[in-house]
Design an enzyme around this catalytic site. Structure first.
Site, short mmCIF file in Angstrom:
data_model
loop_
_atom_site.label_atom_id
_atom_site.label_comp_id
_atom_site.label_asym_id
_atom_site.label_seq_id
_atom_site.Cartn_x
_atom_site.Cartn_y
_atom_site.Cartn_z
N HIS A 112 0.81 -1.16 0.16
CA HIS A 112 0.09 -0.02 -0.17
C HIS A 112 0.93 1.22 -0.05
O HIS A 112 0.31 2.39 -0.20
CB HIS A 112 -0.84 0.11 1.37
CG HIS A 112 -2.16 -1.04 1.11
ND1 HIS A 112 -2.98 -1.10 0.13
CD2 HIS A 112 -2.38 -2.05 2.03
CE1 HIS A 112 -3.53 -2.14 0.19
NE2 HIS A 112 -3.29 -2.55 1.40
N ASP A 151 -3.05 -10.49 -2.87
CA ASP A 151 -3.43 -10.07 -1.30
C ASP A 151 -4.79 -9.56 -1.79
O ASP A 151 -5.48 -9.42 -2.72
CB ASP A 151 -2.54 -8.92 -1.01
CG ASP A 151 -2.90 -8.41 0.53
OD1 ASP A 151 -2.34 -8.72 1.27
OD2 ASP A 151 -3.92 -7.76 0.62
N HIS A 153 -6.46 -7.32 -0.45
CA HIS A 153 -6.67 -5.73 -0.63
C HIS A 153 -6.01 -5.65 -1.96
O HIS A 153 -4.84 -5.89 -2.10
CB HIS A 153 -6.04 -4.95 0.59
CG HIS A 153 -6.91 -5.50 1.88
ND1 HIS A 153 -6.32 -6.60 2.78
CD2 HIS A 153 -7.74 -4.90 2.57
CE1 HIS A 153 -7.07 -6.74 3.76
NE2 HIS A 153 -7.68 -5.60 3.95
N ASP A 240 -4.64 -13.08 3.10
CA ASP A 240 -5.98 -12.60 3.58
C ASP A 240 -7.05 -12.93 3.03
O ASP A 240 -8.27 -12.26 3.08
CB ASP A 240 -5.92 -11.21 4.08
CG ASP A 240 -5.12 -10.26 3.08
OD1 ASP A 240 -4.97 -10.73 2.02
OD2 ASP A 240 -5.05 -9.07 3.21
#
Length: 439
Positions: A112, A151, A153, A240
Site C-alpha cells: 500500500h 493479497d 486488498h 488474507d
C-alpha cells in the site's frame, strides 16, 4: 531423502521490534507460528530447500523508489529496511542462480506504500517489492517484470509506483473495492497514458473460493503473462483471502493458495497480508513453499476446513466467468488514454487525494507526465499534506528517451529556481542519480 525439484530459498524476518500496537493484526506472531510449522514439518530437511538471513536495504534503495517526506528516516524504521532487504535477498538468490525460486517471509508489508510517502497507510511505510525490483534493475539492467498481487486488498501502492512503467506489468486479484479497503482496483484503472494496459485489476466478489481464484489465473492471468513474456514473475503473496481471515470476506484455502502458486509459477514470492495467525498462515505458507519447490502439497490441510461451508455460490461463479470474458481485452486492446486526467500540451495531468488511514494523514497531489511514444515518460508529482508543506518529486525512468530525460532535468531545474517547494527530490533512474534539496 526427499529432494526438491526446484531449489528454493526461504528468508525469514518476523520484525520483533516493530508493531503498530501489541494487539494489532499486523504483528510478529504472523511469522512465528509459520516458522514453527515449517520446522515441525521438516521443510528444511528436504534437499534443495534452504533458509537465509535477510539483507538490509540502504537509504539509496528506498530513494530509488520513493519520495519520502521529509526524508527516509522520518517514515522508515530499521525493521522496514530489513524487511525490504529480505525481499532483496530473495531476488539476489534467484538472479545469482543460487536458487531457482525464493520466498521472502517478511514483515512489515509494503504493497500500500505509494511513490510519495508521508507516513503509514494500510500497515505499509515503504513498498518492499518495488524496493527489491528497482535494486535488481540497478544491478542487472532493465528487466521486463510482472508483479501479480494476490493479497485480498488491492495493491494500490504498487499500482501507483508502476502506473507509468512500460516494463512492468502489474496484475492485482483482490476483493472488490466496493466492499473492502482501500476502495480501489477497478478494471478501468489501466495505467498511465504511456503504459495503458500494463495495469490489470481483477476485483472479485466476497465469497470467492478456490474455484473462482483458479479460474481467474487460468483464463486471465496466465494468457496475459504468456503474451507479456516477463523476465521475472513476482508474487505479492498476501494470504488474507483465506476463509478464516478476520478482516476480509473470501473463502480461499491453503491448498488453493498452493495450487494458485503452481499455476502462476513465480520466480519470487514476497509475503504481504494475512491475519489468521494460527489457523491459516502456517498452512498457507507451507503449501506455497511446497508448490515453489515443486513438491506435492495435497496433504496440506488447515484446521476447521469444511469445504461444503465455503462452497462458492453460483451467482459468484457466474459473475467471475463474465468478468474473465471481458478483462483480457483491456490488456490486448486498451483504450488510448486513461479516464482520469487531462492532456495539457505535451503532458498528461491528473489530480488526486490520498488518505493515510494508519497515521491519519491527508495528502493532495498533482501529477504531470510527459506524453511519449518511445518511453515511460518523465514525471513530476507536486504533493502537500497535513504533515508536510508543498513539495515536489521528479522521476526519470530507466527507459527514458533523450527527450524525456532532458524534460525531467528541466523539471528539476525549474523546481529549484521557480517553484515554492519545501522539499525537492529527483529520482533519475537513467542517470542513476538520486538527489534531495530542502529549502
Amino acid at each position: 531423502m526427499l529432494e526438491a525439484k526446484n531449489r528454493l530459498g526461504v528468508i525469514f524476518f518476523p520484525a520483533f521490534d516493530w508493531a503498530i500496537s501489541p494487539t494489532h493484526p499486523e504483528r510478529e506472531e504472523r511469522l512465528l507460528y509459520t516458522q514453527d510449522q515449517l520446522r515441525e514439518e521438516g521443510l528444511f530437511d528436504i534437499a534443495g530447500i534452504t533458509e537465509h538471513k535477510p539483507d538490509v536495504a540502504t537509504r539509496e534503495d528506498v530513494e530509488r523508489v520513493h519520495f519520502c517526506l521529509p526524508d527516509v528516516s522520518s517514515v522508515c524504521t530499521k525493521s522496514h529496511l530489513v524487511s525490504a532487504g529480505g525481499a532483496i535477498k530473495a531476488a539476489r538468490l534467484v538472479m545469482e542462480k543460487r536458487a531457482d525460486k525464493a520466498f521472502a517471509l517478511i514483515r512489515p508489508p509494503g504493497h500500500h506504500a505509494m511513490r510519495v510517502v508521508h507516513g503509514n497507510r494500510g500497515f505499509c511505510n515503504i513498498n518492499i517489492e518495488a524496493v527489491m525490483l528497482e535494486h535488481i534493475r540497478e544491478q542487472y539492467g532493465r528487466l521486463r517484470v510482472a508483479i501479480v498481487d494476490t493479497d485480498c486488498h488491492h495493491g494500490d501502492g504498487t499500482q501507483d509506483i508502476y502506473w507509468h512503467d512500460r516494463d512492468t506489468l502489474f496484475i492485482s486479484l483482490h476483493q472488490d473495492g466496493r466492499t473492502l479497503y482501500p476502495g480501489t482496483g477497478f478494471p478501468q484503472e489501466l495505467g498511465g497514458p504511456n503504459a495503458m494496459g500494463r495495469t490489470i485489476n481483477i476485483p472479485l466478489p466476497p465469497g470467492t473460493s478456490d474455484r473462482g481464484f483458479l479460474h481467474v489465473i487460468e483464463h486471465v492471468v496466465r494468457p496475459i503473462l504468456d503474451d507479456f513474456k516477463p523476465d521475472l514473475i513476482i508474487n505479492s503473496a498476501g494470504q488474507d483471502n483465506h476463509f478464516s481471515d478476520p478482516i476480509t470476506n473470501m473463502n480461499f484455502t491453503a491448498r488453493g493458495y498452493a495450487m494458485l502458486n503452481r499455476m502462476l509459477d513465480p520466480d519470487i514470492a514476497v509475503l504481504e497480508g494475512g491475519y489468521a495467525i494460527q489457523g491459516a498462515l502456517p498452512y498457507v505458507n507451507l503449501g506455497i513453499c511446497l508448490a515453489m519447490a515443486g513438491l506435492d502439497f495435497d496433504d496440506v490441510r488447515e484446521p476447521g476446513l469444511d469445504l461444503a461451508a465455503i462452497e462458492q455460490p453460483r451467482n459468484v461463479t457466474d459473475y467471475i466467468e463474465r468478468l474473465c470474458d471481458e478483462l483480457p481485452r483491456l490488456y490486448f486492446d486498451p483504450p488510448a488514454r486513461p479516464k482520469q486526467g487531462d492532456v495539457v500540451g505535451d503532458t498528461f495531468v491528473r489530480t488526486r487525494d490520498v488518505y493515510y488511514d494508519t497515521d491519519g494523514i491527508s495528502e493532495s497531489q498533482v501529477e504531470t507526465v510527459t506524453l511519449c511514444e518511445h518511453c515511460s515518460g518523465a514525471m513530476k508529482v507536486e504533493t502537500w499534506s497535513t504533515v508536510n508543506p508543498l513539495s515536489v518529486g521528479i522521476h526519470i525512468p530507466q527507459d527514458a528517451c533523450d527527450a524525456c530525460h532532458a524534460a525531467g532535468l528541466r523539471m528539476e531545474d525549474e523546481a529549484k529556481t521557480r517553484g515554492n517547494y519545501r522539499y525537492i527530490q529527483c529520482i533519475d533512474r537513467r542517470g542513476k542519480r538520486y538527489t534531495q534539496h530542502g529549502f
